[in-house]
Design a protein around this motif. Structure first.
Motif, mmCIF file in Angstrom:
data_model
loop_
_atom_site.group_PDB
_atom_site.id
_atom_site.type_symbol
_atom_site.label_atom_id
_atom_site.label_comp_id
_atom_site.label_asym_id
_atom_site.label_seq_id
_atom_site.Cartn_x
_atom_site.Cartn_y
_atom_site.Cartn_z
ATOM 1 N N ASP A 32 46.646 39.336 43.679
ATOM 2 C CA ASP A 32 46.082 39.491 45.024
ATOM 3 C C ASP A 32 45.830 40.943 45.432
ATOM 4 O O ASP A 32 45.467 41.199 46.575
ATOM 5 C CB ASP A 32 46.962 38.827 46.099
ATOM 6 C CG ASP A 32 46.682 37.343 46.227
ATOM 7 O OD1 ASP A 32 45.645 36.901 45.680
ATOM 8 O OD2 ASP A 32 47.492 36.634 46.850
ATOM 9 N N HIS A 33 46.034 41.885 44.533
ATOM 10 C CA HIS A 33 45.776 43.275 44.914
ATOM 11 C C HIS A 33 44.283 43.634 44.832
ATOM 12 O O HIS A 33 43.888 44.700 45.274
ATOM 13 C CB HIS A 33 46.644 44.240 44.087
ATOM 14 C CG HIS A 33 48.046 44.330 44.614
ATOM 15 N ND1 HIS A 33 48.899 45.369 44.322
ATOM 16 C CD2 HIS A 33 48.733 43.509 45.446
ATOM 17 C CE1 HIS A 33 50.057 45.184 44.941
ATOM 18 N NE2 HIS A 33 49.984 44.042 45.627
ATOM 19 N N GLY A 34 43.464 42.694 44.276
ATOM 20 C CA GLY A 34 42.012 42.896 44.354
ATOM 21 C C GLY A 34 41.304 43.120 43.029
ATOM 22 O O GLY A 34 40.163 43.585 43.008
ATOM 23 N N LYS A 35 41.936 42.733 41.941
ATOM 24 C CA LYS A 35 41.342 42.934 40.621
ATOM 25 C C LYS A 35 40.008 42.188 40.474
ATOM 26 O O LYS A 35 39.029 42.752 40.007
ATOM 27 C CB LYS A 35 42.328 42.448 39.556
ATOM 28 C CG LYS A 35 41.912 42.745 38.158
ATOM 29 C CD LYS A 35 42.955 42.292 37.174
ATOM 30 C CE LYS A 35 43.130 40.787 37.181
ATOM 31 N NZ LYS A 35 41.937 40.080 36.695
ATOM 32 N N THR A 36 39.985 40.923 40.895
ATOM 33 C CA THR A 36 38.764 40.121 40.746
ATOM 34 C C THR A 36 37.641 40.682 41.610
ATOM 35 O O THR A 36 36.498 40.803 41.167
ATOM 36 C CB THR A 36 39.048 38.655 41.153
ATOM 37 O OG1 THR A 36 40.255 38.248 40.509
ATOM 38 C CG2 THR A 36 37.931 37.734 40.768
ATOM 39 N N THR A 37 37.983 41.024 42.847
ATOM 40 C CA THR A 37 36.971 41.569 43.757
ATOM 41 C C THR A 37 36.413 42.868 43.184
ATOM 42 O O THR A 37 35.200 43.104 43.202
ATOM 43 C CB THR A 37 37.597 41.815 45.154
ATOM 44 O OG1 THR A 37 38.335 40.659 45.524
ATOM 45 C CG2 THR A 37 36.557 42.121 46.201
ATOM 46 N N ASN A 41 43.524 50.144 46.663
ATOM 47 C CA ASN A 41 42.589 49.215 47.318
ATOM 48 C C ASN A 41 43.027 48.833 48.742
ATOM 49 O O ASN A 41 44.133 49.147 49.170
ATOM 50 C CB ASN A 41 42.483 47.952 46.433
ATOM 51 C CG ASN A 41 41.370 47.030 46.861
ATOM 52 O OD1 ASN A 41 40.384 47.457 47.450
ATOM 53 N ND2 ASN A 41 41.518 45.745 46.568
ATOM 54 N N LYS A 42 42.127 48.149 49.425
ATOM 55 C CA LYS A 42 42.359 47.585 50.773
ATOM 56 C C LYS A 42 42.670 48.666 51.801
ATOM 57 O O LYS A 42 43.477 48.444 52.727
ATOM 58 C CB LYS A 42 43.476 46.513 50.744
ATOM 59 C CG LYS A 42 43.240 45.396 49.718
ATOM 60 C CD LYS A 42 44.090 44.168 49.979
ATOM 61 C CE LYS A 42 44.002 43.178 48.822
ATOM 62 N NZ LYS A 42 44.754 41.957 49.009
ATOM 63 N N ASP A 73 40.764 49.662 54.012
ATOM 64 C CA ASP A 73 40.260 49.178 55.319
ATOM 65 C C ASP A 73 41.394 48.583 56.144
ATOM 66 O O ASP A 73 41.429 48.714 57.368
ATOM 67 C CB ASP A 73 39.145 48.136 55.118
ATOM 68 C CG ASP A 73 39.586 46.939 54.282
ATOM 69 O OD1 ASP A 73 40.176 47.152 53.197
ATOM 70 O OD2 ASP A 73 39.384 45.784 54.723
ATOM 71 N N ARG A 74 42.363 47.951 55.474
ATOM 72 C CA ARG A 74 43.474 47.324 56.203
ATOM 73 C C ARG A 74 44.418 48.380 56.781
ATOM 74 O O ARG A 74 45.001 48.182 57.846
ATOM 75 C CB ARG A 74 44.252 46.369 55.290
ATOM 76 C CG ARG A 74 43.421 45.153 54.886
ATOM 77 C CD ARG A 74 44.277 44.129 54.195
ATOM 78 N NE ARG A 74 45.385 43.687 55.021
ATOM 79 C CZ ARG A 74 46.500 43.144 54.556
ATOM 80 N NH1 ARG A 74 46.656 42.980 53.250
ATOM 81 N NH2 ARG A 74 47.461 42.769 55.373
ATOM 82 N N SER A 107 37.857 50.286 49.379
ATOM 83 C CA SER A 107 37.942 48.867 49.668
ATOM 84 C C SER A 107 37.003 48.134 48.712
ATOM 85 O O SER A 107 35.780 48.258 48.826
ATOM 86 C CB SER A 107 37.544 48.592 51.115
ATOM 87 O OG SER A 107 37.389 47.202 51.301
ATOM 88 N N ALA A 108 37.594 47.405 47.782
ATOM 89 C CA ALA A 108 36.773 46.658 46.810
ATOM 90 C C ALA A 108 35.949 45.618 47.558
ATOM 91 O O ALA A 108 34.778 45.416 47.272
ATOM 92 C CB ALA A 108 37.670 45.988 45.776
ATOM 93 N N TYR A 109 36.558 44.984 48.560
ATOM 94 C CA TYR A 109 35.887 43.921 49.292
ATOM 95 C C TYR A 109 34.664 44.458 50.039
ATOM 96 O O TYR A 109 33.625 43.825 50.093
ATOM 97 C CB TYR A 109 36.864 43.274 50.274
ATOM 98 C CG TYR A 109 36.295 42.081 50.978
ATOM 99 C CD1 TYR A 109 36.235 40.852 50.343
ATOM 100 C CD2 TYR A 109 35.804 42.186 52.282
ATOM 101 C CE1 TYR A 109 35.692 39.751 50.978
ATOM 102 C CE2 TYR A 109 35.259 41.098 52.923
ATOM 103 C CZ TYR A 109 35.206 39.872 52.274
ATOM 104 O OH TYR A 109 34.659 38.793 52.894
#
Ligand code: GDP
Length: 396
Positions: A31-36, A148-149, A151-152, A204-206
């Motif tokens: 959930d740390h954003g590897k796929t994104t 990552n993230k 933005d949060r 932010s990968a997202y």
């Protein structure tokens, strides 16, 4: 020719230039954003529509994966990326992010020379972060990092630029402690991460933006700009100003080794045969004219093509029609089809030289971990050690 087709044509040429190749994977706690991140890099490099990135999980092409939302299939996606007017071929191996699939993570690590460790800036270093770092370093895979993230941190935790940077420093220090603990002695210092040396990017990968300290000058964005743009809801604008794929792939090209550089120190670690033998010498310099030596890291079962063996070519050139030995199987096996993998697409080619990742049909008895060679009695590659998550982790 569309951008994707254009890139495929370029990739077919770049496979022959070892200095222009980077074999990498992305490693992270779940959930740390590897796929994104994978999706958006592939989209940014023009290998799939940008609108689909993040929605169509390109690397997750097994139904099982889709259903579970976990990447379990270590596939490969080749991308072409330009830095200072020069094209590079980035072979991104997708590795599972979940602890249950640790064996696959380990195998994928054998195929690559460098990695991007993704850490969620809100959560920081987690147990699987430690596991994947340990696995990478055990295989002499050089690390870089993407925090990552971000933005949060700005929108949810309401941090200002200074507080945000403190968070980053804490994460970098925690990861450096792990590098100091697990890296091979000769690389402990050299592989240390720092903001200044550009081996760390934030973003932010997202939302498709990123920055690193060296990139701040080039892209004309600093931490204060980022905080104000994210607060003002201008992340789309930020993604245009500091595009995720450019910042991350520039970091990869600048800081991760090409297969020739890496072979020199990785081969003695993963292969304990005679380095003075013909195949040993050839692997050490990634000689495309030497005897074929390849390690299979993944078997994919395709409904049409049947079993496809995916692996890293360490010596020689894999060629259609070649007859090869497989460790622990008797007889020879004829190479029927060779392909490069671009996400779910397999692009057929006649030959793939050392330094690359290839997908092959014809190696019927191969399993993940098999050594494939033109030499009848080649010493097999070392088995890969799999670590489970640590019981005791860093105090964080
Ligand atoms: P993986 O398990 O490491 O592959 O993680 P995913 O890429 O599936 O991401 C896990 C969750 O985090 C998903 O809901 C993503 O949409 C979300 N996510 C990923 N990157 C970001 C980001 O930069 N910002 C925010 N806010 N969420 C993100």
């Amino acid at each position: 020719m569309g951008r994707k087709e254009d890139n495929i044509a370029k990739a077919a040429t770049l496979v022959n230039k070892a200095e222009s190749i980077r074999n990498i994977d992305i490693a992270a706690h779940i959930d740390h954003g590897k796929t994104t991140l994978s999706d958006n890099l592939i989209a940014g490099a023009g290998m799939m529509s940008e609108d689909l990135a993040g929605k169509q999980l390109m690397l997750d092409y097994d139904e099982q994966e889709q259903a579970r939302g976990i990447t379990i299939n270590a596939a490969n996606a080749s991308m072409v990326h330009q830095v200072d007017g020069k094209d590079y071929l980035i072979n991104l191996i997708d590795t599972p992010g979940h602890v249950d699939f640790g064996g696959d993570v380990t195998r994928a690590m054998r195929a690559v020379d460098g990695c991007i460790i993704v850490v969620d800036s809100v959560e920081g270093v987690m147990p699987q972060t430690e596991t994947v770092i340990r696995q990478a370093l055990r295989e002499y895979v050089k690390p870089t990092m993407f925090i990552n993230k971000v933005d949060r941190l700005i929108n949810e935790l309401k941090l200002n630029s200074e507080e945000m940077q403190k968070k980053f420093i804490k994460i970098i220090n925690d990861v450096n402690k792990l590098i100091a603990k697990y890296a091979p002695d000769k690389f402990k210092k050299e592989w240390e991460l720092s903001v200044q040396n550009g081996k760390v990017s934030f973003g932010s990968a997202y939302n498709n933006w990123a920055i690193s300290v060296p990139a701040m000058k080039v892209f004309n964005v600093n931490f204060n700009d980022i905080v104000s743009m994210v607060r003002e809801g201008k992340q789309k604008e930020l993604a245009k100003k500091a595009p995720l794929h450019k910042i991350i792939l520039n970091m990869v090209v600048h800081h991760l080794p090409d297969p020739k550089q890496a072979s020199e120190y990785r081969i003695p670690n993963v292969w304990h045969g005679d380095l003075e033998s013909q195949v040993g010498k050839s692997m050490m310099v990634c000689d495309t004219k030497g005897p074929l030596a390849m390690m299979i890291t993944k078997i994919i079962v395709d409904p049409h093509a049947g079993e496809i063996a995916v692996g890293r070519v360490f010596s020689g050139s894999l060629t259609k029609g070649q007859e090869l030995y497989i460790s622990s199987a008797s007889g020879k096996f004829k190479i029927q089809t060779i392909a490069m993998m671009v996400g779910p697409d397999r692009i057929q080619v006649d030959s793939i030289p050392a330094g690359n990742i290839a997908a092959v049909i014809g190696l019927k008895s191969a399993i993940a971990g098999s050594t494939v060679s033109a030499v009848a009695d080649m010493e097999p590659f070392e088995p890969m050690t799999h670590y489970t998550d640590p019981v005791v982790t860093l105090a964080i």
